[in-house]
Design a protein around this motif. Structure first.
Motif, PDB file in Angstrom:
ATOM      1  N   SER A   2      61.380  22.341 -17.394  1.00 40.08           N
ATOM      2  CA  SER A   2      61.060  23.765 -17.338  1.00 40.08           C
ATOM      3  C   SER A   2      59.609  23.988 -17.727  1.00 40.08           C
ATOM      4  N   PHE A   3      58.915  24.844 -16.999  1.00 39.63           N
ATOM      5  CA  PHE A   3      57.521  25.170 -17.273  1.00 39.63           C
ATOM      6  C   PHE A   3      57.447  26.615 -17.727  1.00 39.63           C
ATOM      7  N   GLY A   4      56.800  26.822 -18.856  1.00 37.84           N
ATOM      8  CA  GLY A   4      56.631  28.183 -19.334  1.00 37.84           C
ATOM      9  C   GLY A   4      57.859  28.726 -20.055  1.00 37.84           C
ATOM     10  N   LYS A   5      58.925  27.933 -20.209  1.00 43.76           N
ATOM     11  CA  LYS A   5      60.112  28.369 -20.923  1.00 43.76           C
ATOM     12  C   LYS A   5      60.507  27.262 -21.894  1.00 43.76           C
ATOM     13  N   GLU A   6      61.319  27.613 -22.879  1.00 43.62           N
ATOM     14  CA  GLU A   6      61.784  26.629 -23.840  1.00 43.62           C
ATOM     15  C   GLU A   6      62.726  25.660 -23.136  1.00 43.62           C
ATOM     16  N   ALA A   7      62.370  24.386 -23.164  1.00 44.04           N
ATOM     17  CA  ALA A   7      63.153  23.379 -22.457  1.00 44.04           C
ATOM     18  C   ALA A   7      64.356  22.958 -23.291  1.00 44.04           C
ATOM     19  N   ALA A   8      65.421  22.556 -22.613  1.00 40.69           N
ATOM     20  CA  ALA A   8      66.594  22.032 -23.292  1.00 40.69           C
ATOM     21  C   ALA A   8      66.239  20.702 -23.955  1.00 40.69           C
ATOM     22  N   PRO A   9      66.939  20.341 -25.038  1.00 41.87           N
ATOM     23  CA  PRO A   9      66.647  19.068 -25.711  1.00 41.87           C
ATOM     24  C   PRO A   9      66.791  17.896 -24.734  1.00 41.87           C
ATOM     25  N   LEU A  10      65.851  16.958 -24.833  1.00 41.08           N
ATOM     26  CA  LEU A  10      65.879  15.811 -23.935  1.00 41.08           C
ATOM     27  C   LEU A  10      66.761  14.706 -24.483  1.00 41.08           C
ATOM     28  N   THR A 246      52.286  25.916 -11.354  1.00 43.01           N
ATOM     29  CA  THR A 246      53.141  27.015 -10.895  1.00 43.01           C
ATOM     30  C   THR A 246      54.567  26.890 -11.405  1.00 43.01           C
ATOM     31  N   GLY A 247      55.011  25.685 -11.729  1.00 37.29           N
ATOM     32  CA  GLY A 247      56.394  25.485 -12.149  1.00 37.29           C
ATOM     33  C   GLY A 247      57.388  25.621 -11.024  1.00 37.29           C
ATOM     34  N   ASN A 248      56.893  25.706  -9.788  1.00 33.40           N
ATOM     35  CA  ASN A 248      57.760  25.913  -8.628  1.00 33.40           C
ATOM     36  C   ASN A 248      57.490  24.802  -7.617  1.00 33.40           C
ATOM     37  N   LEU A 249      58.484  23.944  -7.399  1.00 33.21           N
ATOM     38  CA  LEU A 249      58.319  22.814  -6.489  1.00 33.21           C
ATOM     39  C   LEU A 249      58.075  23.268  -5.060  1.00 33.21           C
ATOM     40  N   ALA A 250      58.472  24.500  -4.728  1.00 35.45           N
ATOM     41  CA  ALA A 250      58.257  25.011  -3.370  1.00 35.45           C
ATOM     42  C   ALA A 250      56.776  25.153  -3.044  1.00 35.45           C
ATOM     43  N   VAL A 251      55.927  25.321  -4.059  1.00 36.64           N
ATOM     44  CA  VAL A 251      54.490  25.494  -3.799  1.00 36.64           C
ATOM     45  C   VAL A 251      53.869  24.193  -3.276  1.00 36.64           C
ATOM     46  N   PRO A 252      54.037  23.043  -3.957  1.00 37.13           N
ATOM     47  CA  PRO A 252      53.530  21.807  -3.347  1.00 37.13           C
ATOM     48  C   PRO A 252      54.259  21.439  -2.063  1.00 37.13           C
ATOM     49  N   MET A 253      55.515  21.840  -1.919  1.00 35.39           N
ATOM     50  CA  MET A 253      56.206  21.610  -0.651  1.00 35.39           C
ATOM     51  C   MET A 253      55.473  22.314   0.487  1.00 35.39           C
ATOM     52  N   LEU A 254      55.083  23.569   0.253  1.00 34.04           N
ATOM     53  CA  LEU A 254      54.339  24.309   1.270  1.00 34.04           C
ATOM     54  C   LEU A 254      52.993  23.644   1.551  1.00 34.04           C
ATOM     55  N   ALA A 255      52.283  23.244   0.490  1.00 31.46           N
ATOM     56  CA  ALA A 255      50.977  22.601   0.669  1.00 31.46           C
ATOM     57  C   ALA A 255      51.109  21.306   1.454  1.00 31.46           C
ATOM     58  N   HIS A 256      52.124  20.514   1.145  1.00 26.80           N
ATOM     59  CA  HIS A 256      52.362  19.248   1.843  1.00 26.80           C
ATOM     60  C   HIS A 256      52.683  19.510   3.315  1.00 26.80           C
ATOM     61  N   PHE A 257      53.553  20.489   3.552  1.00 28.72           N
ATOM     62  CA  PHE A 257      53.883  20.857   4.936  1.00 28.72           C
ATOM     63  C   PHE A 257      52.631  21.292   5.688  1.00 28.72           C
ATOM     64  N   PHE A 258      51.835  22.155   5.068  1.00 32.64           N
ATOM     65  CA  PHE A 258      50.641  22.664   5.748  1.00 32.64           C
ATOM     66  C   PHE A 258      49.673  21.531   6.070  1.00 32.64           C
ATOM     67  N   ASN A 259      49.483  20.617   5.123  1.00 34.96           N
ATOM     68  CA  ASN A 259      48.578  19.494   5.349  1.00 34.96           C
ATOM     69  C   ASN A 259      49.015  18.666   6.555  1.00 34.96           C
ATOM     70  N   ASN A 260      50.308  18.342   6.623  1.00 39.32           N
ATOM     71  CA  ASN A 260      50.807  17.521   7.730  1.00 39.32           C
ATOM     72  C   ASN A 260      50.820  18.295   9.041  1.00 39.32           C
ATOM     73  N   ALA A 261      51.261  19.552   9.003  1.00 39.36           N
ATOM     74  CA  ALA A 261      51.338  20.355  10.226  1.00 39.36           C
ATOM     75  C   ALA A 261      49.950  20.619  10.790  1.00 39.36           C
ATOM     76  N   LYS A 308      48.929  31.760 -13.605  1.00 40.73           N
ATOM     77  CA  LYS A 308      50.290  31.469 -14.029  1.00 40.73           C
ATOM     78  C   LYS A 308      50.494  31.866 -15.482  1.00 40.73           C
ATOM     79  N   ASN A 309      49.467  31.637 -16.293  1.00 40.27           N
ATOM     80  CA  ASN A 309      49.583  31.967 -17.723  1.00 40.27           C
ATOM     81  C   ASN A 309      49.456  33.471 -17.962  1.00 40.27           C
TER      82      ASN A 309
END
Length: 309
Positions: A2-10, A246-261, A308-309
């Motif tokens: 989790s980014f920006g939130k209290e994470a569960a104990p590891l 960003t804490g959101n995996l969809a953001v690098p997914m979009l960047a990766h898609f855009f780079n390849n496309a 983000k902050n």
């Protein structure tokens, strides 16, 4: 994670290391299984002739394009997306990681983040092009001559395969190519390398920068293109920082898609003689321009972090 939130104990680090090591045989088994499934689903494109299909994987021709695209797509979906997601959900020591990653993807993301991700990919083009040219010029000492020959042969084979796969003869083939070469890797590779490996390395090492670069190096090495190792590592790191900031995996997914496309569309436009620029011809980029590109990427990532902050 989790980014920006209290994470569960590891769980203990020993359990996290064990899960990471157990993932390796699980991934290899999945890779073997989905290679088999991909071969089966590609058979109709080769008139059910297994020998012709096997020959096409070793020495493909233009007539093999659709079958090879289907096979590549099946392997990528299974190996990069389904296997890691299944492992994280069922067998990983940190059962929260899978759910937190999904929750991060589902969270509302400001539209400016999507625009910044695309902008960063464009800003990085001169830096990546310079790194490609520099990496292509690497020479090895005499005792590594055999490795150099292997790396050069592997690079040439993969380049021939890439040029064949993107030599689309219709809009339908182009759309299939974008799906297989851009959509699937954008989702699947980011899930594996950033969603699982990068987050696991951050848990283990406690340093996000180490996690980003270790995952990026593995991401690049997995492609088995030594003469593209450096630029692909840099690109992987850019995707990694997009995830962290960003804490959101969809953001690098979009960047990766855009780079390849973006690359696929430029190659299609060149093949159709709509443009004179061939993206496969590595241009000479001045060091100053590459440095400016790197500073622009770094500055934009820093701005994203502040937003983000």
């Amino acid at each position: 994670m989790s980014f920006g939130k209290e994470a569960a104990p590891l769980p203990p680090k020993s359990a996290l290391w064990t899960s990471l090591l157990l993932f390796i045989p699980a991934f290899l088994a999945g890779l073997f299984f989905f290679n088999f499934i991909g071969l089966l689903l590609a058979l109709p494109f080769f008139e059910w002739d297994i020998n012709r299909l096997l020959m096409a994987t070793a020495s493909p021709s233009g007539n093999d394009r659709l079958g090879l695209l289907v096979m590549q797509g099946v392997i990528a979906v299974g190996s990069f997306l389904l296997v890691p997601a299944w492992f994280m959900a069922r067998f990983d020591a940190d059962k929260n990681l899978y759910q937190q990653t999904l929750a991060g993807i589902r969270q509302p993301t400001p539209p400016i983040f999507w625009l910044i991700a695309i902008g960063i990919v464009l800003f990085a083009l001169p830096m990546i092009a310079w790194a490609v040219k520099w990496n292509e010029g690497w020479q090895f000492p005499a005792f590594l001559a055999e490795f150099e020959k292997w790396a050069q042969a592997k690079e040439a084979d993969l380049k021939r395969l890439t040029l064949l796969l993107v030599d689309f003869q219709s809009v339908g083939e182009l759309l299939l190519g974008i799906f297989v070469i851009a959509v699937i890797p954008g989702i699947g590779e980011e899930w594996l390398f950033r969603g699982f490996l990068q987050q696991r390395f951050q848990q283990l090492f406690g340093n996000p920068h180490v996690a980003v670069w270790v995952a990026a190096i593995i991401f690049s090495a997995f492609h088995l293109q030594f003469y593209g190792f450096v630029p692909r590592t840099i690109l992987g790191a850019v995707f990694g920082y997009l995830f962290i900031f960003t804490g959101n995996l969809a953001v690098p997914m979009l960047a990766h898609f855009f780079n390849n496309a973006y690359t696929v569309l430029l190659m299609y436009a060149y093949n159709q003689k709509w443009i004179a620029f061939n993206i496969e011809d590595s241009p000479e980029i001045p060091v100053v321009m590459a440095a400016a590109s790197a500073l622009l990427v770094g500055g934009t990532l820093a701005w994203l972090r502040q937003l983000k902050n």
